[in-house]
Design a protein around this motif. Structure first.
Motif, mmCIF file in Angstrom:
data_model
loop_
_atom_site.group_PDB
_atom_site.id
_atom_site.type_symbol
_atom_site.label_atom_id
_atom_site.label_comp_id
_atom_site.label_asym_id
_atom_site.label_seq_id
_atom_site.Cartn_x
_atom_site.Cartn_y
_atom_site.Cartn_z
ATOM 1 N N GLY A 1 1.025 -1.209 0.003
ATOM 2 C CA GLY A 1 -0.049 0.015 -0.099
ATOM 3 C C GLY A 1 0.823 1.311 -0.013
ATOM 4 N N LYS A 2 1.978 1.237 -0.399
ATOM 5 C CA LYS A 2 2.907 2.286 -0.298
ATOM 6 C C LYS A 2 3.686 2.496 -1.750
ATOM 7 C CE LYS A 2 3.368 1.908 4.691
ATOM 8 N NZ LYS A 2 4.333 1.606 5.743
ATOM 9 N N ASP A 3 4.210 3.754 -2.181
ATOM 10 C CA ASP A 3 4.973 3.740 -3.206
ATOM 11 C C ASP A 3 6.321 3.551 -2.880
ATOM 12 O OD1 ASP A 3 6.767 6.541 -2.770
ATOM 13 O OD2 ASP A 3 4.619 6.935 -1.788
ATOM 14 N N ALA B 1 14.056 -1.955 -6.386
ATOM 15 C CA ALA B 1 12.797 -2.591 -6.172
ATOM 16 C C ALA B 1 11.561 -2.297 -7.276
ATOM 17 C CB ALA B 1 12.394 -1.465 -4.826
ATOM 18 N N ARG B 2 11.831 -1.329 -7.977
ATOM 19 C CA ARG B 2 11.034 -1.076 -9.021
ATOM 20 C C ARG B 2 10.948 -2.065 -10.311
ATOM 21 N NH1 ARG B 2 9.168 4.079 -11.043
ATOM 22 N NH2 ARG B 2 10.741 4.993 -9.998
ATOM 23 N N ASP C 1 8.063 -4.447 -11.253
ATOM 24 C CA ASP C 1 7.486 -4.599 -12.583
ATOM 25 C C ASP C 1 7.782 -6.071 -13.098
ATOM 26 O OD1 ASP C 1 7.315 -2.107 -12.786
ATOM 27 O OD2 ASP C 1 9.116 -1.618 -13.688
ATOM 28 N N SER C 2 8.664 -7.084 -12.559
ATOM 29 C CA SER C 2 8.922 -8.226 -12.933
ATOM 30 C C SER C 2 7.763 -9.317 -12.638
ATOM 31 C CB SER C 2 10.158 -8.826 -12.383
ATOM 32 O OG SER C 2 10.131 -9.082 -11.076
ATOM 33 N N ILE C 3 7.161 -8.850 -11.434
ATOM 34 C CA ILE C 3 6.150 -9.703 -11.049
ATOM 35 C C ILE C 3 4.656 -9.179 -11.453
ATOM 36 C CG2 ILE C 3 7.351 -10.838 -9.094
ATOM 37 C CD1 ILE C 3 5.789 -9.063 -7.180
ATOM 38 N N GLY C 4 4.646 -7.916 -12.064
ATOM 39 C CA GLY C 4 3.352 -7.765 -12.651
ATOM 40 C C GLY C 4 2.548 -6.604 -11.938
ATOM 41 N N GLY C 5 3.475 -5.878 -10.763
ATOM 42 C CA GLY C 5 2.724 -4.782 -10.402
ATOM 43 C C GLY C 5 2.620 -4.779 -8.779
ATOM 44 N N PHE C 6 2.110 -4.138 -8.228
ATOM 45 C CA PHE C 6 1.958 -3.925 -6.595
ATOM 46 C C PHE C 6 0.674 -4.955 -6.205
ATOM 47 C CE2 PHE C 6 4.319 0.068 -7.273
ATOM 48 C CZ PHE C 6 5.162 -0.138 -6.295
ATOM 49 N N GLU C 7 -0.184 -4.895 -7.116
ATOM 50 C CA GLU C 7 -1.426 -5.862 -6.648
ATOM 51 C C GLU C 7 -0.688 -7.444 -6.819
ATOM 52 O OE1 GLU C 7 -5.868 -7.383 -8.081
ATOM 53 O OE2 GLU C 7 -4.776 -5.648 -8.786
#
Length: 261
Positions: A193-195, A241-242, A246-252
């Motif tokens: 839940g954080k940037d 970290a970005r 990105d490699s796993i498809g996003g924060f969700e």
């Protein structure tokens, strides 16, 4: 000894909603500032968002419906604190104070993760799994116990009997399942839940990845405003970290299983 929960556990539903909102923020800005808290259960979802991003309430509510189904929604969106925002004006600096320990995964932890994913592939419903040496406990909602017993003959299957699980029998809150998400790794904050400017996200990911690569414990601490951690510019930590997110498809997607999946 390790516990793992699957993406339909109420706490992970809360994490996934928070992660999806962060994904929306990154579609609007390259480096948004956002922090999201979610409490959900029994037909109600409360969301508080602190951010520099202009969100549309409709997109937040649609996201909740997609992940949790139709629930009553209480959404509060406020501007991020001006002092926190000012900290990031000139360059990306450490966004909060924190302590972090990355720890290599054990074979037991890898095993429970595979068990959780294999069962979730058959029963994509609320589930929790514990492995303590040779003792395996499987709590899986809306499942045929005889199927699970055949898969895992020595396991304790649904000790209280069949159950429906989900948000009708339990509540979910953001970052309440960090043991499931991090195994023996430790954080003073939360993963979801954080940037990426927040050390709770970027430094946790960095410490975990370094621990797996070097097969040794990594311990780090930081203060808000730090421009360097572990001998690296904080911006480099953020980019590591970005790339991982990105490699796993996003924060969700990150919220589904946490740091190991």
């Amino acid at each position: 000894m390790i516990e793992k929960v699957n993406p339909k556990h109420p706490d992970k539903i809360a994490d996934r909603i928070a992660g999806a909102i962060v994904d929306i923020a990154y579609k609007k800005e390259k480096n948004p500032k956002v922090a999201v808290e979610v409490l959900i259960g029994h037909g109600v979802c409360h969301v508080i968002i602190e951010t520099t991003v202009t969100f549309n309430y409709r997109e937040i509510k649609d996201t909740i419906d997609r992940i949790a189904g139709k629930v009553k929604k209480d959404v509060v969106i406020v501007a991020q604190d001006k002092h926190l925002t000012k900290n990031q004006e000139e360059k990306i600096k450490c966004g909060d104070n924190g302590i972090f320990r990355g720890v290599p995964l054990t074979e037991e932890q890898k095993t429970i993760n595979k068990i959780a994913r294999d069962i979730y592939g058959i029963y994509p419903t609320d589930g929790k799994y514990i492995l303590d040496g040779t003792k395996l406990i499987i709590c899986q909602s809306k499942a045929k116990d005889e199927v699970l017993q055949k898969m895992y003959p020595t396991a304790h299957i649904n000790p209280l009997g069949p159950w429906t699980g989900g948000l009708d029998v339990d509540t979910g809150a953001t970052n309440r399942k960090l043991g499931s998400d991090m195994a023996d790794s430790i954080t003073g904050g939360g993963l979801h839940g954080k940037d990426l400017s927040k050390a709770d996200i970027s430094v946790n990911i960095y410490a975990f990845l370094k621990a797996q690569e070097n097969e040794e414990v990594v311990e780090l601490s930081c203060a808000i405003g730090d421009e360097e951690i572990d001998g690296k510019p904080y911006e480099e930590i953020v980019e590591i970290a970005r790339s991982y997110i990105d490699s796993i498809g996003g924060f969700e997607k990150f919220a589904e299983w946490g740091l190991f999946y």
